[in-house]
Design a protein around this motif. Structure first.
Motif, PDB file in Angstrom:
ATOM      1  N   UNK A  27      27.316  27.021 -50.745  1.00 37.32           N
ATOM      2  CA  UNK A  27      26.244  26.046 -50.941  1.00 37.32           C
ATOM      3  C   UNK A  27      26.501  24.793 -50.115  1.00 37.32           C
ATOM      4  N   UNK A  28      27.750  24.366 -50.061  1.00 36.28           N
ATOM      5  CA  UNK A  28      28.093  23.162 -49.304  1.00 36.28           C
ATOM      6  C   UNK A  28      27.935  23.383 -47.806  1.00 36.28           C
ATOM      7  N   UNK A  29      28.258  24.575 -47.318  1.00 32.85           N
ATOM      8  CA  UNK A  29      28.220  24.848 -45.885  1.00 32.85           C
ATOM      9  C   UNK A  29      29.384  24.176 -45.175  1.00 32.85           C
ATOM     10  N   UNK A  30      29.550  24.400 -43.915  1.00 31.51           N
ATOM     11  CA  UNK A  30      30.549  23.774 -43.059  1.00 31.51           C
ATOM     12  C   UNK A  30      32.004  24.009 -43.464  1.00 31.51           C
ATOM     13  N   UNK A  31      32.280  24.859 -44.433  1.00 27.52           N
ATOM     14  CA  UNK A  31      33.657  25.090 -44.861  1.00 27.52           C
ATOM     15  C   UNK A  31      34.203  26.420 -44.354  1.00 27.52           C
TER      16      UNK A  31
END
Length: 159
Positions: A27-31
């Motif tokens: 959900x956060x993305x970029x990880x």
């Protein structure tokens, strides 16, 4: 597109991710991969040299990927995010430890001057609409930072 419309669009993107029932990392993305999260969090922790008595503000805390790592390693943790859905996702992850989550935007922080010893903004600056919003955000981060506070701005870049 004006600044207000842009902020609403960013909020909708993240609320839609929560509505898709993604886990906190996706959900956060970029990880990147879930397995990378502890390594990235530890690297940020080491760079900032967070201490047990620090009062931390995370600007753009999202679903709590970094916040969940940091909140047990400091005296107080506060997180702000534009998406109420992301804040709810963050809260779901931990009902045991106290921490404060607030729906707010980066360029209008709802805190008094000199409040935090550490302020983090990780993987957020790419969502700031223009140079003016970025400058306002930096000014707000500086305003709420203590005199010898640390301001950390990072971007996760994963393959």
């Amino acid at each position: 597109m004006d600044e207000v419309e842009f902020k609403l669009q960013v909020e909708k993107i993240y609320d839609d991710r929560i509505n898709a029932n993604l886990n906190a990392v996706d959900a956060a993305g970029q990880w990147g991969e879930v397995e990378l999260v502890p390594l990235i969090c530890e690297e940020i922790f080491k760079k900032i040299e967070i201490k047990k008595n620090d009062r931390i503000l995370e600007v753009g805390c999202g679903s709590g990927v970094l916040g969940n790592y940091l909140k047990s390693r400091c005296a107080e943790y506060y997180g702000i995010d534009i998406s109420f859905g992301m804040l709810q996702k963050f809260q779901e992850n931990d009902q045991e430890r106290w921490f404060n989550l607030i729906k707010a935007v980066t360029d209008t922080l709802p805190f008094s001057n000199n409040t935090f010893s550490v302020i983090l903004m990780n993987s957020v600056s790419m969502y700031l609409h223009n140079d003016e919003q970025f400058k306002k955000t930096l000014a707000e981060m500086e305003r709420v930072s203590s005199n010898k506070g640390i301001i950390f701005i990072g971007e996760n870049v994963v393959p």
